[in-house]
Scaffold this motif. Sequence first.
Motif, PDB file in Angstrom:
ATOM      1  N   ALA A  61     -89.584  -3.076  40.446  1.00 37.54           N
ATOM      2  CA  ALA A  61     -89.009  -2.283  41.532  1.00 37.54           C
ATOM      3  C   ALA A  61     -87.518  -2.070  41.315  1.00 37.54           C
ATOM      4  CB  ALA A  61     -89.254  -2.979  42.868  1.00 37.54           C
ATOM      5  N   GLY A  62     -86.813  -3.106  40.862  1.00 38.40           N
ATOM      6  CA  GLY A  62     -85.378  -2.975  40.628  1.00 38.40           C
ATOM      7  C   GLY A  62     -85.051  -2.005  39.508  1.00 38.40           C
ATOM      8  N   VAL A  63     -85.801  -2.080  38.417  1.00 41.13           N
ATOM      9  CA  VAL A  63     -85.549  -1.188  37.282  1.00 41.13           C
ATOM     10  C   VAL A  63     -85.898   0.256  37.632  1.00 41.13           C
ATOM     11  CG1 VAL A  63     -86.259  -0.644  34.915  1.00 41.13           C
ATOM     12  CG2 VAL A  63     -85.828  -3.016  35.578  1.00 41.13           C
ATOM     13  N   VAL A  64     -87.027   0.455  38.327  1.00 42.74           N
ATOM     14  CA  VAL A  64     -87.426   1.811  38.708  1.00 42.74           C
ATOM     15  C   VAL A  64     -86.423   2.416  39.692  1.00 42.74           C
ATOM     16  CG1 VAL A  64     -89.231   3.172  39.847  1.00 42.74           C
ATOM     17  CG2 VAL A  64     -89.855   1.387  38.231  1.00 42.74           C
ATOM     18  N   ALA A  65     -85.761   1.572  40.499  1.00 42.05           N
ATOM     19  CA  ALA A  65     -84.733   2.077  41.413  1.00 42.05           C
ATOM     20  C   ALA A  65     -83.608   2.759  40.635  1.00 42.05           C
ATOM     21  CB  ALA A  65     -84.169   0.938  42.257  1.00 42.05           C
ATOM     22  N   GLY A  66     -83.225   2.168  39.509  1.00 43.67           N
ATOM     23  CA  GLY A  66     -82.210   2.806  38.677  1.00 43.67           C
ATOM     24  C   GLY A  66     -82.695   4.121  38.103  1.00 43.67           C
ATOM     25  N   ALA A  67     -83.951   4.143  37.654  1.00 42.56           N
ATOM     26  CA  ALA A  67     -84.519   5.377  37.113  1.00 42.56           C
ATOM     27  C   ALA A  67     -84.636   6.458  38.185  1.00 42.56           C
ATOM     28  CB  ALA A  67     -85.886   5.089  36.493  1.00 42.56           C
ATOM     29  N   ALA A  68     -84.873   6.059  39.431  1.00 45.79           N
ATOM     30  CA  ALA A  68     -85.019   7.032  40.525  1.00 45.79           C
ATOM     31  C   ALA A  68     -83.752   7.836  40.733  1.00 45.79           C
ATOM     32  CB  ALA A  68     -85.401   6.308  41.813  1.00 45.79           C
ATOM     33  N   LEU A  69     -82.605   7.272  40.343  1.00 46.10           N
ATOM     34  CA  LEU A  69     -81.345   7.993  40.523  1.00 46.10           C
ATOM     35  C   LEU A  69     -81.227   9.207  39.611  1.00 46.10           C
ATOM     36  CD1 LEU A  69     -78.861   5.010  40.971  1.00 46.10           C
ATOM     37  CD2 LEU A  69     -79.705   6.600  42.712  1.00 46.10           C
ATOM     38  N   LEU A  70     -82.126   9.336  38.655  1.00 47.04           N
ATOM     39  CA  LEU A  70     -82.134  10.542  37.829  1.00 47.04           C
ATOM     40  C   LEU A  70     -82.710  11.730  38.584  1.00 47.04           C
ATOM     41  CD1 LEU A  70     -83.236   9.040  34.388  1.00 47.04           C
ATOM     42  CD2 LEU A  70     -80.924   9.512  35.226  1.00 47.04           C
ATOM     43  N   LEU A  71     -83.378  11.468  39.709  1.00 46.31           N
ATOM     44  CA  LEU A  71     -83.817  12.559  40.575  1.00 46.31           C
ATOM     45  C   LEU A  71     -82.596  13.122  41.279  1.00 46.31           C
ATOM     46  CD1 LEU A  71     -86.981  10.924  42.186  1.00 46.31           C
ATOM     47  CD2 LEU A  71     -86.925  12.609  40.335  1.00 46.31           C
ATOM     48  N   PRO A  72     -82.428  14.422  41.327  1.00 42.91           N
ATOM     49  CA  PRO A  72     -81.201  14.997  41.884  1.00 42.91           C
ATOM     50  C   PRO A  72     -81.137  14.895  43.399  1.00 42.91           C
ATOM     51  CG  PRO A  72     -82.737  16.738  41.286  1.00 42.91           C
ATOM     52  CD  PRO A  72     -83.343  15.456  40.798  1.00 42.91           C
ATOM     53  N   GLY A  73     -79.916  14.980  43.914  1.00 47.90           N
ATOM     54  CA  GLY A  73     -79.699  15.086  45.345  1.00 47.90           C
ATOM     55  C   GLY A  73     -80.004  13.817  46.121  1.00 47.90           C
ATOM     56  N   VAL A  74     -80.160  13.992  47.427  1.00 50.90           N
ATOM     57  CA  VAL A  74     -80.409  12.870  48.324  1.00 50.90           C
ATOM     58  C   VAL A  74     -81.756  12.217  48.030  1.00 50.90           C
ATOM     59  CG1 VAL A  74     -80.692  12.222  50.750  1.00 50.90           C
ATOM     60  CG2 VAL A  74     -78.952  13.895  50.109  1.00 50.90           C
TER      61      VAL A  74
END
Length: 272
Positions: A61-74
């Motif tokens: 979950a922690g690692v995927v949270a970082g990857a999620a930031l590659l999604l643009p915007g809010v």
Amino acid sequence: MSKPSVAELRPVVHPPGVMDRRSGEHWAGRLYMRALSVRWTRHLVTTRVTPNQLTYLMVLAGVVAGAALLLPGVTGALAAVLLIQLYLLLDCVDGEVARWRGQTSITGVYLDRVGHYLAEAALLVGLGLRAADLAAGSGEGSDAGPAWQWAFLGAVAALGAILIKAETDLVDVARTRSGLPAAPETSAAPRSARLALARRAAAALRFHRLIGAVEASLLILLAALLDAVAGSGDGGVGELFFTRLAVAVLAAIALLQVVLHLVSILSSSRLR
């Protein structure tokens, strides 16, 4: 096996020293997550899920949270916040299940520490890549590429977050290799009156907490919201101003904290 009640669980999974420990329990855990986690634990203790499996899920979950930031915007920032909250929940639940079943282990403690290292680093690296605007230049007719200096600052912040944790963990490594027991919490006070005063001032400001996973994710979401309000919506640099400000601030805090934390440890009695 019948499910234990929350009242039965609490004395075992929240023993004295868990909720009130000075440096081990996160403020979000004390404020709301422990009240939520014990209800999840109530259902999990009767399943075949092991504490270490829950810890692996926490790391994921922690690692995927970082990857999620590659999604643009809010959208990406909000996804990161939710995943970090899941990470925090699992961080509480794995220990609670282990204590109830009597399955605490050195492996579990080790995996937990690795998870904290990876989650904070992944989030800050993700922020740097987000601030670099990897989508820049993807539009037709645009020759602008990603601004990699922001990705570098994200990596600097991530390295700082790792080093701060390593400085703490290496105290016990140094003591163990010297034949000494682990340092008690009360031994961390600097011997110098000036350093003690500076440490108290830093603790009062609590700026160092911003590089923690929970705090950083909330700061990233705030920056994304401000960018959404201030941005022109045409893919210009201006819409990432607050995200880039956030990564610069977090990198500066991480570097400063690495130095201050190291000085604090070296000047304390923990290495004596």
